[in-house]
Scaffold this motif. Structure first.
Motif, short mmCIF file in Angstrom:
data_model
loop_
_atom_site.label_atom_id
_atom_site.label_comp_id
_atom_site.label_asym_id
_atom_site.label_seq_id
_atom_site.Cartn_x
_atom_site.Cartn_y
_atom_site.Cartn_z
N MET A 187 43.45 41.98 38.97
CA MET A 187 42.36 42.10 39.93
C MET A 187 41.04 42.42 39.21
O MET A 187 41.02 42.89 38.08
CB MET A 187 42.66 43.23 40.92
CG MET A 187 43.97 43.10 41.68
SD MET A 187 43.89 41.84 42.98
CE MET A 187 42.73 42.63 44.12
N THR A 188 39.93 42.18 39.92
CA THR A 188 38.62 42.64 39.48
C THR A 188 37.94 43.37 40.64
O THR A 188 38.26 43.15 41.81
CB THR A 188 37.70 41.48 39.04
OG1 THR A 188 37.43 40.64 40.17
CG2 THR A 188 38.35 40.66 37.95
N PRO A 201 41.60 38.94 43.38
CA PRO A 201 42.46 38.53 42.28
C PRO A 201 41.69 37.73 41.24
O PRO A 201 40.73 37.01 41.56
CB PRO A 201 43.53 37.65 42.97
CG PRO A 201 43.46 38.02 44.41
CD PRO A 201 42.03 38.39 44.67
N MET A 202 42.12 37.84 39.98
CA MET A 202 41.55 37.02 38.92
C MET A 202 41.94 35.56 39.17
O MET A 202 43.03 35.26 39.65
CB MET A 202 42.09 37.46 37.57
CG MET A 202 41.63 38.85 37.14
SD MET A 202 39.96 38.87 36.47
CE MET A 202 40.21 38.03 34.90
N PRO A 203 41.06 34.61 38.81
CA PRO A 203 41.37 33.19 39.02
C PRO A 203 42.31 32.66 37.95
O PRO A 203 42.70 33.39 37.02
CB PRO A 203 39.99 32.54 38.91
CG PRO A 203 39.25 33.42 37.94
CD PRO A 203 39.72 34.83 38.24
N SER A 208 49.56 33.30 37.72
CA SER A 208 50.25 32.02 37.91
C SER A 208 51.76 32.15 37.76
O SER A 208 52.45 31.19 37.44
CB SER A 208 49.72 30.99 36.89
OG SER A 208 48.34 30.78 37.07
N GLY A 209 52.26 33.38 37.94
CA GLY A 209 53.70 33.58 37.90
C GLY A 209 54.25 33.96 36.54
O GLY A 209 55.47 33.96 36.35
N TYR A 244 36.29 32.67 27.50
CA TYR A 244 35.54 32.69 28.76
C TYR A 244 34.10 32.30 28.43
O TYR A 244 33.39 33.01 27.71
CB TYR A 244 35.58 34.07 29.39
CG TYR A 244 34.89 34.16 30.74
CD1 TYR A 244 35.44 33.52 31.85
CD2 TYR A 244 33.72 34.88 30.90
CE1 TYR A 244 34.83 33.61 33.10
CE2 TYR A 244 33.10 34.97 32.14
CZ TYR A 244 33.66 34.33 33.23
OH TYR A 244 33.04 34.42 34.46
N LYS A 245 33.69 31.15 28.93
CA LYS A 245 32.36 30.63 28.60
C LYS A 245 31.76 29.96 29.82
O LYS A 245 32.41 29.15 30.48
CB LYS A 245 32.45 29.63 27.44
CG LYS A 245 31.11 29.13 26.93
CD LYS A 245 31.29 28.22 25.72
CE LYS A 245 29.95 27.74 25.18
NZ LYS A 245 30.12 26.85 24.01
#
Length: 413
Positions: A187-188, A201-203, A208-209, A244-245
């Motif tokens: 989470m954020t 939730p984070m994307p 993703s399981g 992350y960009k």
């Protein structure tokens, strides 16, 4: 009776449910080294977080009994000192997964102490106590009494494994229903006038399981570290890096077999190129131990506060040698890389004095590296003095951030 389940216990149970890899842009000189006694114990030693200059770490351990407590250890004269419990922060129950802010002034952690959310009694009459997030600030050298973080983050579910962005405005954490870590969600939340809100939730590629846990920002490297049981893991939980960009995440990269093992590696922390992880690999002193390694990136410039000098001199202290030896190994395995070595001082003293001192210190680093068989032509030196501070302040906690050695990568064509 109350029912409290620590993150470490959940990880152990979770990992029991279940080719050579390269470390992407990272170069690992040697496999992680067990920190040994007195840091590691016969109990579980877990979740290290490093002070801004790497001179101390805070972690949780159950060496004192049934529950997890927070401990601090300082690095002095080349060795980690005996950990001591942070009495003001600890409770009679579990206090775990600490995280220090970028400037070392805020400590955030997870706890199921009294005052956390309680669930109704189960069929055996046990009261289920959830983990909530707490924080404390460092004031005049002492930690304040912890408080539940304000806002919308804490719920009846477990909130664990917190971390903060460099500016302290974004909180990352994991949440899952009591007793079911398989439903863990990253989470954020964003800090505003009245606490952390806008929880979500984070994307992708998270959630993703693959049982993602313990997200640690690495903004200087352009991404995040985290632990996961993805299909390419070497066994159980492995540590990954994801770039992350421009608001977009890349694909997670396994840090490879020099860092990960067939057992669990979780909760990476770092002070520049000094990396610390938690692992229950074979050969440890307890179930989970703390390990350290030097990791360099061949794709981006870097800086360190691991190179120490005698006061007002350019003589390198012996406790700096392990870092420098790892840097030598990195440079010998990457012959196309040269370095501009830039010395930085704190903000005390005159400009002329600091310019000369920082240049002399950069020159000492160059001489050390070239004295190990590296071509001196691969290095150039600069003395930045006090012209480029990280923090435009003086005093304890700020001087240490400004004193550093910067390395700018110069790649040959």
């Amino acid at each position: 009776m109350s029912c409290r389940i620590s993150l470490l216990t959940a990880v152990i149970a979770f990992s029991m449910l279940n080719s050579t890899l390269q470390a992407g842009p990272f170069s690992v000189a040697d496999p992680p080294k067990n920190l040994g006694a007195p840091v590691n114990s016969a109990g579980n030693d877990f979740a290290p977080t490093l002070g801004p200059d790497g001179s101390y770490m805070i972690f949780n351990s159950n060496r004192g009994g049934k529950y997890q407590d927070l401990f601090i250890s300082h690095f002095k004269e080349g060795a980690w000192q005996a950990p001591r419990p942070l009495a003001r922060l600890n409770s009679p129950y579990n206090d775990e997964s600490p995280f220090l802010s970028f400037d070392g002034k805020i400590l955030i952690f997870s706890s199921d102490r009294d005052g956390s959310y309680e669930l109704p009694k189960d069929e055996q009459g046990n009261i289920k106590v959830s983990f909530d997030l707490y924080w404390s600030s460092l004031e005049n050298g002492e930690w304040t009494v912890p408080e539940r973080i304000p806002g919308e983050v804490n719920t009846a579910s477990h909130e664990k494994a917190p971390s903060l962005s460099r500016d302290g405005k974004t909180l990352y954490y994991c949440v899952w229903p009591f007793g079911d870590i398989t439903l863990a969600t990253m989470m954020t939340a964003v800090y505003g006038d009245d606490g952390f809100r806008d929880t979500k939730p984070m994307p992708e590629p998270f959630n993703s399981g693959y049982r993602d846990l313990a997200l640690i920002p690495a903004e200087d490297l352009g991404g995040f570290f985290f632990s996961s049981m993805r299909p390419d893991s070497l066994g159980q939980f492995d540590i990954y890096f994801v770039s992350y960009k421009n608001g977009t995440f890349g694909q997670p990269v396994n840090l490879g077999e020099k860092i990960n093992s067939t057992e669990n590696e979780i909760y990476l922390s770092r002070a520049d190129q000094r990396y610390f992880i938690t692992s229950n690999r074979q050969g440890g002193k307890g179930l989970f131990d703390l390990y350290s390694a030097f990791i360099f990136s061949q794709e981006s410039s870097f800086e360190t506060r691991a190179i120490l000098f005698d006061f007002d001199k350019s003589v390198i202290k012996p406790q700096s040698h392990p870092y420098l030896e790892a840097l030598v190994k990195f440079l010998k395995s990457h012959g196309d890389i040269g370095l501009e070595i830039i010395g930085h001082t704190d903000l005390h003293g005159t400009d002329d004095y600091n310019n000369k001192l920082s240049l002399d210190r950069a020159d000492s680093v160059k001489k050390y590296l070239s004295g190990k068989g590296l071509d001196a032509a691969r290095f150039r030196i600069t003395g930045a003095g006090k012209t480029r501070p990280v923090v435009n302040r003086t005093g304890e906690g700020y001087d240490e951030l400004n004193r550093r050695t910067e390395f700018r990568i110069i790649k040959s064509k």
